[in-house]
Design an enzyme around this catalytic site. Structure first.
Site, PDB file in Angstrom:
ATOM      1  N   LEU A 263      13.269  -2.602   4.958  1.00  0.00           N
ATOM      2  CA  LEU A 263      13.396  -3.429   3.178  1.00  0.00           C
ATOM      3  C   LEU A 263      13.003  -4.860   4.093  1.00  0.00           C
ATOM      4  O   LEU A 263      13.848  -6.152   3.017  1.00  0.00           O
ATOM      5  CB  LEU A 263      14.110  -3.537   2.708  1.00  0.00           C
TER       6      LEU A 263
ATOM      7  N   ALA B 153       5.023   1.129   8.152  1.00  0.00           N
ATOM      8  CA  ALA B 153       5.502   0.703   8.382  1.00  0.00           C
ATOM      9  C   ALA B 153       5.016  -0.051   8.952  1.00  0.00           C
ATOM     10  O   ALA B 153       5.449  -0.159  10.623  1.00  0.00           O
ATOM     11  CB  ALA B 153       6.647   0.714   8.374  1.00  0.00           C
TER      12      ALA B 153
ATOM     13  N   TYR C 131      -2.027  -8.444  16.328  1.00  0.00           N
ATOM     14  CA  TYR C 131      -1.734  -7.576  14.813  1.00  0.00           C
ATOM     15  C   TYR C 131      -3.015  -6.366  15.194  1.00  0.00           C
ATOM     16  O   TYR C 131      -2.933  -5.042  15.589  1.00  0.00           O
ATOM     17  CB  TYR C 131      -1.970  -7.365  13.801  1.00  0.00           C
TER      18      TYR C 131
ATOM     19  N   ILE D 289       0.663  -0.825   0.301  1.00  0.00           N
ATOM     20  CA  ILE D 289       0.460  -0.054   0.187  1.00  0.00           C
ATOM     21  C   ILE D 289       0.570   1.440  -0.108  1.00  0.00           C
ATOM     22  O   ILE D 289       0.377   2.110  -0.706  1.00  0.00           O
ATOM     23  CB  ILE D 289      -1.145  -0.373   1.048  1.00  0.00           C
TER      24      ILE D 289
ATOM     25  N   ASP E 206      -9.324 -14.848  12.651  1.00  0.00           N
ATOM     26  CA  ASP E 206     -10.336 -14.742  11.616  1.00  0.00           C
ATOM     27  C   ASP E 206     -11.425 -13.660  11.945  1.00  0.00           C
ATOM     28  O   ASP E 206     -12.015 -15.273  13.091  1.00  0.00           O
ATOM     29  CB  ASP E 206     -10.215 -15.718  10.454  1.00  0.00           C
TER      30      ASP E 206
ATOM     31  N   LYS F 177      -2.371  -2.145  16.546  1.00  0.00           N
ATOM     32  CA  LYS F 177      -2.914  -0.493  15.743  1.00  0.00           C
ATOM     33  C   LYS F 177      -3.553   0.468  16.764  1.00  0.00           C
ATOM     34  O   LYS F 177      -3.875   1.338  16.572  1.00  0.00           O
ATOM     35  CB  LYS F 177      -3.705  -1.281  14.658  1.00  0.00           C
TER      36      LYS F 177
END
Ligand code: UDP
Length: 325
Positions: free
Chosen positions: A33, A74, A141, A12, A281, A145
């Site tokens: 990277l 990142a 995860y 993105i 999920d 955020k």
């Protein structure tokens, strides 16, 4: 404007850098990277190879370049991996983001855009999911955020930071030049296309007893160029205040529907194999993006799944080995 884009060599990030440059902005890409690719960095951007765990390197970037705003991509971003390796997320994602925020604050930079996620909505009460939905992170995860979103809330109050938190649903598709290339690849659409290219035998389906139209998980696939445009709109609106948006197309497609669409586009039978559920999920994630459409006039250019997958297919055919070609 001069924009620092962390993770600008990633999926993105690379497309957003491309759009920023097309909009006439100066871009500095900061990327270690580890997941990004040198070839994914737009030639008109300045690439600084460095790691966000290293405050001195970040400080040097702010000291050397006259940065006006930061877009922070990142991060590690795999739900499944975060269930197995929580400290990579609750640790690295959080501390790296904190390093960046501290450094930019020290250098007087007050504009920030965060890549956030639909994984904040593990148990939505309403679908489509708008910004008033209660936050229940679905994995380390998602939690990482959310912690960063909360930091932004407090830095606005205490430091005068202006921020946008953009919660992506499922980014998909490609621009002509930049596309999705992870190693290892874990995302549905690129894996399906690797099957069509003959690079894999089949696509595993992670569970078919969810409460959805055909038992497989439903996701909202939004084109990466449309996502990139949302960043530019949000950046230009920061002067009027901080904001949080859910970004999706407003339509949901099951894993089986995605595979069926890819069969039509590629002409390949794309064999499947039923597998167990993937931890972390959620059955259905569909965004309501009315808020950004109403407030910023965000319009999605790619509105149907067929076209979205087609752009990804074109990129994968042109880059069968990703950026290694
Ligand atoms: N998925 C799948 N097989 C795969 C990869 C993904 O069935 O090989 C499913 C996954 O369980 C999820 C959906 O496809 O329901 C989209 O997954 P992806 O990893 O692309 O994005 P996520 O929703 O995790 O951000």
């Amino acid at each position: 404007m001069s924009v620092l884009v962390t993770g600008g060599a990633g999926y993105i990030g690379s497309v957003t850098v491309e759009q920023l440059i097309q909009a006439g902005e100066q871009v500095v890409v900061f990327d270690n990277l580890s997941q990004g690719h040198k070839k994914a960095v737009h030639p008109n951007a300045t690439l600084v190879e460095g790691d966000l765990s290293d405050r001195t390197v970040i400080d040097a970037v702010f000291a050397e370049h006259n940065i006006d705003a930061v877009i922070h991509f990142a991060a590690r971003s795999l739900v499944g991996q975060s269930m197995e390796c929580p400290f990579l997320y609750l640790g690295d994602n959080v501390t790296n983001g904190l390093n960046l925020l501290e450094s930019m604050t020290d250098h007087g930079v007050k504009k920030f855009i965060l890549s956030s996620t639909a994984n904040l909505f593990d148990d939505p009460e309403n679908i489509p999911i708008d910004e008033t939905e209660r936050i229940v992170p679905g994995s380390p995860y998602g939690e990482s955020k959310y912690i960063l979103e909360r930091m932004l809330y407090w830095l606005e109050k205490t430091q005068g930071l202006k921020y946008a938190a953009l919660r992506y649903f499922n980014a998909a598709g490609a621009s002509e030049r930049f596309g999705e290339n992870h190693d290892p690849e874990t995302h549905l659409i690129p894996i399906v296309l690797q099957v069509a290219l003959g690079q894999r035998d089949h696509i595993p389906i992670f569970g078919d007893d969810y409460e959805t139209v055909d038992g497989t998980c439903v996701r909202d696939y939004v084109h990466v160029v449309d996502l990139a445009q949302a960043h530019i709109l949000a950046l230009n609106a920061l002067g009027q205040g901080s904001r949080t948006y859910n970004l999706g197309s407003g339509q949901g497609f099951s894993v089986k529907q995605v595979i069926e669409a890819a069969r039509k586009i590629t002409g390949h039978p794309i064999p499947t194999e039923m597998g167990p559920k993937r931890p972390g999920d959620v059955a259905t994630l569909i965004a309501s993006s009315d808020k950004i459409r109403n407030e910023l006039g965000w319009k999605t250019k790619y509105d149907d799944l067929h076209t979205i997958i087609e752009t990804a297919w074109n990129w994968h055919k042109a880059h069968p080995n990703g950026y290694e070609d």
